[in-house]
Structure formats: structure tokens, C-alpha cells
Design an enzyme around this catalytic site. Structure first.
Site: not given
Length: 476
Positions: A246, A268
Site C-alpha cells: 500500500d 489508497k
């Protein structure tokens, strides 16, 4: 090479140790691990050796050394502080062609004790040939940390299956590929998780040629500093076929991933590129079902506002094996690097972690609980809602003068810590680079005294809180 490395079978073989002190006891314990029949010659024994004699684990044969004691032994160890006695033991052993070790006297050693990494039946010996014992010990410590604990049981199980594997797989190439796949795949992961029976079943399944079994490891990468990645986490990313990472995983940690592993970004952020969580969940399952070793690499700890539980639920529903490697969460790492203790007997008896980024249908926040005094409040992903957070905390009783910190890019070289009060939290958050963490509580007042990381600690003048009144002053 000055010494030829040999592993000796000492099982039930007599070994003579001359000496009864701490050093002798250390050698005796090593020999007992190899099931040697240890005989001791010493004027007196220390408490540890005395206990071993009383337990019938070693034999105290004499107080005085004489040559006949060497006649029927396999090895001889001299571990006394008497140089004359050590020399006598060495000369007698040499004359009878017995292997002898005089502790800490390389010139009087026909064999030496290496530093040992024991994962029986897997063993690794490290030696400098007596030239640099401390260096050999440091190398052993590094290897000890890198070699997983389950290697021994893996070797035990594999040894019991060698004959059956040889019967089923006729060529050396087939067998080599089978074992390589086994040791690097789900079988190894199950043993690592102490699931012995499941691992045995996995081995049996692997002998079915059309079987492919993958697995997923959920790994916490820590708050950013690559040095804070755990040893187990490092082992996982260096064995992975695919790593899904991530946006919070630092470039330094990604550099540690196995070079030929596939890297897939699934990050994200509150603002910016997004990968749907459902898409990530399914991708993890799909890759594992292809027989791949998959690592889901998450910033911080995967179970602290990392949605790790949601991902594992999907894997569990499909019967895909998984494991979890915890990481240092940002609230722990960033505050430590900023010199802000989360608890302190004088200022905070508890710490509360909350997220500023919640599901749309989440229940109302209990602001009254969060606004309590004598506790530290740490807010993840809260900078975009800093104004609301500050207003609500004050509304429920937190003083506007309560110290706050906004820590950006915690534990990394670019870490930046802003100090202020609840009154100007929104202003601080607006200027903060992301990712950022908000800390609210009197412990923030210790930052000026305890900050240790980053050159800006000495280059900038920061607001200073007196510990009694928490009145803001400027350092003159």
C-alpha cells in the site's frame, strides 16, 4: 583452510573434561546436547556441575588428572585456569593421538568449538579458526536471527518422507524441484505456524502432480523506517512470489523485497489514487489459488486501522492458508521518534487510538470518552477533519490549551513534527505533509525535552510547555 569442518557423532561416546568451573560447565552443556557420555576430572565442581552429577547426567571420575583417564575416551577438553595442568592434558592427549581442546589456547587445540546455530537436525557451525572469536559470534547472531525456528521440524518430517518421494518421483530433477517447491511454499508456512499435522497433509497433497497450493502472509511493514521491519517480516518479503503493498510502505522497505518478486500497488489515500478494497481481497485469493506465495505488505500493523481482518475473512471463506506478521504501528513508532511517550505516570495513564477515516454508516463517536483528561489520544488519518476534531474535543471538556502534535512521515528521514495546542490544531494539520498522525495530550509537552531524531531538533526553536502550568513560552 587451517581447520577441516567435521560434525562428530558423540552419542554415548565418552568425552573427558578436565575442570570444574564456569568454562568447563559451558563445554559440558554443549557436549550433553550431543548426548555424549561426559566424564569430569576436577578438584571441585561448581554448583551447576554438582547438580549434573547428582542427576546422573555426568560422571565425576577423579579429582586428580592422570594419563590413564584418556585411554578410552573419544575427545578431551581441558578447561582449567592452571596452565601447567592444561599443558599436561594436551601433551598426554597428543601422545595418544586423541583430539584435544584447551579452552582459549589455540596453540594447544587439535580441534576447536565453533559457534553453533542449532535447528536440529539442521546445524550451522561458524568459526574463525580461533583468529577472531568475537567476529564468529557476531556472525552466529546474525544467522540465528535469519534462520527460522521451524527448520528442524521441517527437516525431520522431510527425512521421514524421503523414501516415499523417491518411489513416486523417479528422476533427481523431479525430486529436486519437488523439495524446492515444498520448502518455499505452503508446507513451510504451515510449520512456521506450528500446524504440524496440516503440514504433513500438505506434503502428501504436493505429491499429486496437478496440485497447486499457495498461501498469503499479512505483514506489517512498520511506520516507515526500514530498520523497524521485524525479522519475520523480512523473511516473508524475501521469500514471496508476489507482494501487494500500500501507499504507506516506504521505498526503503520495498528495496528489501526479493528481486524477482512481482510488486503490485494496491494503495489508497484519502485524496488520490484508489484501489477498491474488494478488488484487493479478490486479488489476494486469486494469486494464492495459482499456487503463489503472496505477501500483503501493509504500513504499520495490519490489524490497527489496516483492514487486515477484512482481507483475511475473504481468504478464510475460500480455505486459503494465511499467517500474520505484526508490525510496529504508527502510533508507537512515530511518537517514539518524536520524543513523545504515550503514557507517563504524571500525565497519562492510558492511550487511545482512533481513526479519522470511517465507514459512512459508522456509529457516532463517543467524544466524551475521547476528551477525558489524563489520557493520550492518537488519531490516524485525521488531518482532513482536524477542525472538527479540535472543536468536538473542546466541546466535551478538553482545554483549548491542551498540547497537540502533528507528526508527518513518522520514523523516516523526512519526519516533521509540529507542536501546538488544540486551539490551533486545524492550522497545523493544514500544513502537514501526509501521512500524518495527530497526538493530543499533556505528554506532548515532553517533546521538547525528549526529542532525539532528526536534525531539525537542534535547528529550530519550538514552543515550550512548562510541565506544571502547560503555559506556552518561547525558547529565548
Amino acid at each position: 583452510m587451517n581447520y577441516f569442518p567435521v560434525f562428530a557423532d558423540l552419542n554415548n561416546r565418552p568425552v573427558l573434561v578436565v575442570g570444574g568451573g564456569t568454562i568447563a560447565a559451558r563445554k559440558v552443556n554443549l557436549l550433553l546436547k550431543a548426548n555424549a557420555e561426559v566424564r569430569i576430572t576436577a578438584q571441585k565442581l561448581n554448583a551447576e556441575l554438582t547438580a549434573l552429577v547428582e542427576q546422573d547426567r555426568i560422571i565425576w571420575i577423579a579429582k586428580e588428572f592422570h594419563g590413564e583417564q584418556i585411554r578410552n575416551v573419544f575427545l578431551v577438553v581441558a578447561a582449567t585456569d592452571d596452565e601447567q595442568l592444561n599443558e599436561q592434558v594436551f601433551q598426554v592427549a597428543e601422545s595418544r593421538q586423541k583430539l584435544v581442546n584447551v579452552v582459549d589456547d589455540q596453540a594447544r587445540c587439535s580441534f576447536i568449538f565453533p559457534s553453533i546455530i542449532d535447528r536440529s537436525p539442521i546445524q550451522v557451525a561458524v568459526s574463525s579458526g580461533g583468529a577472531a572469536p568475537v567476529l564468529a559470534r557476531l556472525l552466529r547472531e546474525k544467522l540465528e536471527a535469519l534462520l527460522p525456528q521451524h527448520l528442524g521440524v521441517m527437516a525431520d518430517i522431510s527425512g521421514k518422507w524421503r523414501h516415499k518421494v523417491k518411489q513416486q518421483l523417479k528422476t533427481i530433477t523431479e525430486r529436486r524441484r519437488f523439495w524446492e517447491s515444498l520448502f518455499n511454499g505452503r508446507f513451510s508456512r504451515l510449520l512456521k505456524n506450528r500446524q504440524i499435522e496440516a503440514a504433513k497433509k500438505e506434503l502428501e497433497l504436493q505429491l499429486t502432480k496437478d496440485y497447486q497450493g499457495g498461501s498469503v502472509s499479512l505483514v506489517g511493514a512498520g511506520p516507515g523506517d526500514a530498520g523497524l521491519l521485524t525479522l519475520k517480516g523480512l523473511q516473508e518479503i524475501q521469500q514471496a512470489d508476489v507482494v501487494l503493498y500500500d501507499a504507506l510502505v516506504s521505498a526503503e522497505i520495498l528495496d528489501l523485497v526479493r528481486r524477482d518478486a512481482e510488486l503490485i500497488f494496491v494503495g489508497k489515500r484519502a485524496q488520490g489514487r484508489q484501489v477498491a478494497q474488494q478488488e484487493t481481497n479478490q486479488l489476494l485469493a486469486d494469486l494464492a489459488l495459482q499456487g503463489k506465495r503472496v505477501v500483503r505488505l501493509k504500513g504499520g500493523d495490519p490489524f490497527v486501522f489496516g483492514r487486515g481482518g477484512e482481507e483475511l475473512e475473504v481468504l478464510a471463506q475460500q480455505g486459503i492458508p494465511f499467517s500474520v506478521v505484526p508490525g510496529i504501528t504508527a502510533a508507537i513508532g512515530a511518537t517514539a521518534y518524536a520524543g513523545i511517550p504515550l503514557t507517563h505516570r504524571d500525565y497519562a495513564q492510558s492511550a487511545v487510538f482512533v481513526t479519522g477515516h470511517r465507514k459512512a454508516d459508522a456509529s457516532d463517536i463517543e467524544w466524551q470518552t475521547l476528551a477525558r483528561s489524563n489520557q493520550t489520544l492518537v488519531i490516524y488519518m485525521g488531518t482532513l477533519k482536524a477542525a472538527t476534531i479540535a472543536q468536538s474535543l473542546q466541546q466535551y471538556g478538553r482545554a483549548a490549551s491542551t498540547p497537540v502534535a502533528v507528526i508527518s512521515q513518522g520514523t523516516q528521514e523526512t519526519q516533521h513534527t509540529q507542536i501546538g495546542t488544540l486551539k490551533n490544531l486545524a492550522e497545523l494539520a493544514e500544513k502537514a505533509p501526509t501521512p500524518a498522525l495527530i497526538v493530543v495530550g499533556e505528554v506532548v509537552s515532553l517533546h521538547e525535552k525528549l526529542a532525539w531524531f532528526g536534525e531539525d531538533k537542534f535547528a529550530q526553536k519550538r514552543p515550550h510547555f512548562t510541565l506544571d502550568s502547560l503555559r506556552i513560552e518561547r525558547v529565548a
